[in-house]
Design an enzyme around this catalytic site. Structure first.
Site, PDB file in Angstrom:
ATOM      1  N   ASN A  11       0.867  -1.181   0.000  1.00 51.42           N
ATOM      2  CA  ASN A  11       0.000   0.000   0.000  1.00 51.42           C
ATOM      3  C   ASN A  11       0.902   1.228   0.000  1.00 51.42           C
ATOM      4  O   ASN A  11       1.483   1.581   1.014  1.00 51.42           O
ATOM      5  CB  ASN A  11      -0.904  -0.020   1.245  1.00 51.42           C
ATOM      6  CG  ASN A  11      -1.743   1.234   1.372  1.00 51.42           C
ATOM      7  OD1 ASN A  11      -1.805   2.055   0.445  1.00 51.42           O
ATOM      8  ND2 ASN A  11      -2.398   1.394   2.512  1.00 51.42           N
ATOM      9  N   LYS A  13       0.091   4.246  -0.307  1.00 49.62           N
ATOM     10  CA  LYS A  13      -0.557   5.441   0.269  1.00 49.62           C
ATOM     11  C   LYS A  13      -0.324   6.638  -0.664  1.00 49.62           C
ATOM     12  O   LYS A  13      -0.284   6.461  -1.882  1.00 49.62           O
ATOM     13  CB  LYS A  13      -0.067   5.674   1.703  1.00 49.62           C
ATOM     14  CG  LYS A  13      -0.203   4.399   2.552  1.00 49.62           C
ATOM     15  CD  LYS A  13      -0.009   4.603   4.018  1.00 49.62           C
ATOM     16  CE  LYS A  13      -0.179   3.283   4.746  1.00 49.62           C
ATOM     17  NZ  LYS A  13      -0.056   3.412   6.197  1.00 49.62           N
ATOM     18  N   HIS A  97      -9.455   1.214   4.879  1.00 53.17           N
ATOM     19  CA  HIS A  97      -8.183   1.418   5.573  1.00 53.17           C
ATOM     20  C   HIS A  97      -8.392   2.385   6.745  1.00 53.17           C
ATOM     21  O   HIS A  97      -9.189   3.321   6.643  1.00 53.17           O
ATOM     22  CB  HIS A  97      -7.138   1.972   4.603  1.00 53.17           C
ATOM     23  CG  HIS A  97      -5.763   1.956   5.188  1.00 53.17           C
ATOM     24  ND1 HIS A  97      -5.332   2.915   6.077  1.00 53.17           N
ATOM     25  CD2 HIS A  97      -4.748   1.075   5.063  1.00 53.17           C
ATOM     26  CE1 HIS A  97      -4.100   2.618   6.459  1.00 53.17           C
ATOM     27  NE2 HIS A  97      -3.720   1.510   5.863  1.00 53.17           N
ATOM     28  N   GLU A  99      -6.782   4.808   7.789  1.00 50.15           N
ATOM     29  CA  GLU A  99      -6.581   6.235   7.467  1.00 50.15           C
ATOM     30  C   GLU A  99      -7.826   6.811   6.792  1.00 50.15           C
ATOM     31  O   GLU A  99      -8.164   7.978   6.986  1.00 50.15           O
ATOM     32  CB  GLU A  99      -5.321   6.397   6.601  1.00 50.15           C
ATOM     33  CG  GLU A  99      -4.064   6.156   7.434  1.00 50.15           C
ATOM     34  CD  GLU A  99      -2.902   5.550   6.683  1.00 50.15           C
ATOM     35  OE1 GLU A  99      -2.878   5.598   5.437  1.00 50.15           O
ATOM     36  OE2 GLU A  99      -2.001   5.003   7.357  1.00 50.15           O
ATOM     37  N   GLU A 169      -5.214  -4.697  10.650  1.00 50.45           N
ATOM     38  CA  GLU A 169      -4.198  -3.669  10.825  1.00 50.45           C
ATOM     39  C   GLU A 169      -4.478  -2.900  12.114  1.00 50.45           C
ATOM     40  O   GLU A 169      -5.286  -1.957  12.108  1.00 50.45           O
ATOM     41  CB  GLU A 169      -4.222  -2.682   9.651  1.00 50.45           C
ATOM     42  CG  GLU A 169      -3.899  -3.311   8.315  1.00 50.45           C
ATOM     43  CD  GLU A 169      -3.324  -2.281   7.342  1.00 50.45           C
ATOM     44  OE1 GLU A 169      -2.260  -2.549   6.777  1.00 50.45           O
ATOM     45  OE2 GLU A 169      -3.933  -1.206   7.171  1.00 50.45           O
ATOM     46  N   GLY A 175       2.695   2.486  10.805  1.00 60.12           N
ATOM     47  CA  GLY A 175       3.640   3.589  10.663  1.00 60.12           C
ATOM     48  C   GLY A 175       4.378   3.949  11.946  1.00 60.12           C
ATOM     49  O   GLY A 175       5.007   4.999  12.031  1.00 60.12           O
ATOM     50  N   SER A 215       3.602  -1.948  10.375  1.00 63.18           N
ATOM     51  CA  SER A 215       5.055  -2.021  10.600  1.00 63.18           C
ATOM     52  C   SER A 215       5.658  -3.374  10.201  1.00 63.18           C
ATOM     53  O   SER A 215       6.597  -3.864  10.844  1.00 63.18           O
ATOM     54  CB  SER A 215       5.396  -1.675  12.052  1.00 63.18           C
ATOM     55  OG  SER A 215       5.020  -0.334  12.334  1.00 63.18           O
TER      56      SER A 215
HETATM   57  P1  13P Z   1       3.159   0.537   7.653  1.00 61.87           P
HETATM   58  O1  13P Z   1       3.663  -0.753   7.049  1.00 61.87           O
HETATM   59  O2  13P Z   1       3.885   1.737   7.145  1.00 61.87           O
HETATM   60  O3  13P Z   1       3.072   0.449   9.141  1.00 61.87           O
HETATM   61  O4  13P Z   1       1.659   0.733   7.131  1.00 61.87           O
HETATM   62  C1  13P Z   1       0.766  -0.333   7.231  1.00 61.87           C
HETATM   63  C2  13P Z   1      -0.433  -0.014   6.449  1.00 61.87           C
HETATM   64  O5  13P Z   1      -1.208   0.871   6.790  1.00 61.87           O
HETATM   65  C3  13P Z   1      -0.674  -0.768   5.215  1.00 61.87           C
HETATM   66  O6  13P Z   1      -1.948  -0.557   4.734  1.00 61.87           O
END
Ligand code: 13P
Length: 253
Positions: A11, A13, A97, A99, A169, A175, A215
């Site tokens: 992903n 983003k 997601h 976010e 997640e 992150g 992560s």
């Molecule tokens: P990270 O791998 O940067 O923690 O992000 C995970 C994520 O949100 C994947 O959709």
């Protein structure tokens, strides 16, 4: 040998222009010449989808979007439909997601509408669930994940459930560099599997792949992926760099 074929998705983003995406994908193809027992999916931003799909067209790598709208078409300024995604060779779409839930008002109900529209268009939804740190500390996380799964999948029939992918997640792991431990992740993956058994029965529930995200990096991928109910990874930051992402794919295969 895993019961379910592992699926590793990157992903990206809101990262990478088309030009930057080209470089990353070309490097990735060199790093991953021979993946046959793992599904690899790249989810760039909308603007890079077409070019990425073109670049991977002769490989086993597939392309996914990071969101879509639930209606087929219409007056929804700024939105992208499932048919448009199919038109640029997308096979997958990430839905719900955290976010999008946090910043853009996504709810289990909108995720559910989107999941149904995606499946009708032959796009495989990657439905994301997961609790915040506060919910985990209050020991609410099992109820939260339960309602996310049940409400997001409402009305999706058992005979289509094999196409579904879920992604657990935990928000506190995204992150932050602080992944869930393999035991913490497995506990929730097993819970999700048991909810799928309630909805779809044992035989179908065994077919659904459940990714872990938060992560994931080369150093922790193998141990997370060795858990019985962890069938892949949804990778954020570590998918922006070819060598690291390739190492995670190799950990799965
Ligand atoms: P990270 O791998 O940067 O923690 O992000 C995970 C994520 O949100 C994947 O959709």
């Amino acid at each position: 040998m895993k019961l379910r074929r592992p699926v590793i998705a990157g992903n990206w983003k809101m990262h990478k222009t088309v030009h930057e995406a080209e470089g990353l994908v070309k490097d990735l193809i060199l790093e991953l010449p021979d993946v046959s027992n793992t599904d690899v999916v790249l989810c760039p931003p909308f603007t890079a989808l077409y070019r990425v799909a073109e670049l991977v067209s002769k490989t086993s790598i597939r392309v996914g979007a990071q969101d879509m709208h639930w209606e087929k078409e219409g007056a929804y300024t700024g939105e992208i439909s499932a048919t448009m995604l199919r038109g640029v060779y997308c096979r997958y779409v990430i839905l719900g997601h955290s976010e999008r839930r946090q910043y853009f008002g996504e709810t289990n109900q909108t995720v559910n509408r989107k999941a149904k529209t995606a499946m009708a268009a032959n796009l495989r939804p990657i439905v994301c669930v997961g609790e915040t740190l506060e919910q985990r500390e209050k020991q609410d996380f099992k109820a939260i994940v339960r309602s996310q799964v049940i409400e997001s999948l409402d009305g999706i029939p058992a005979d289509q459930s094999g196409e579904l992918i879920l992604a657990y997640e935990p928000v506190w792991a995204i992150g932050t560099g602080r992944n869930a431990t393999p035991a913490q992740a497995q506990e929730v993956h097993a819970l999700i599997r048991s909810i799928l058994v309630e909805i779809y029965g044992v035989k179908q529930a065994k077919k659904v792949r459940i990714q872990y995200g938060g992560s994931v990096k080369p150093a922790n991928a193998a141990e997370l992926l060795s858990q019985p109910d962890i069938d892949g990874a949804l990778v954020g930051g570590a998918s922006l760099e070819a060598r690291g992402f390739a190492a995670i794919v190799r950990a799965a295969s």
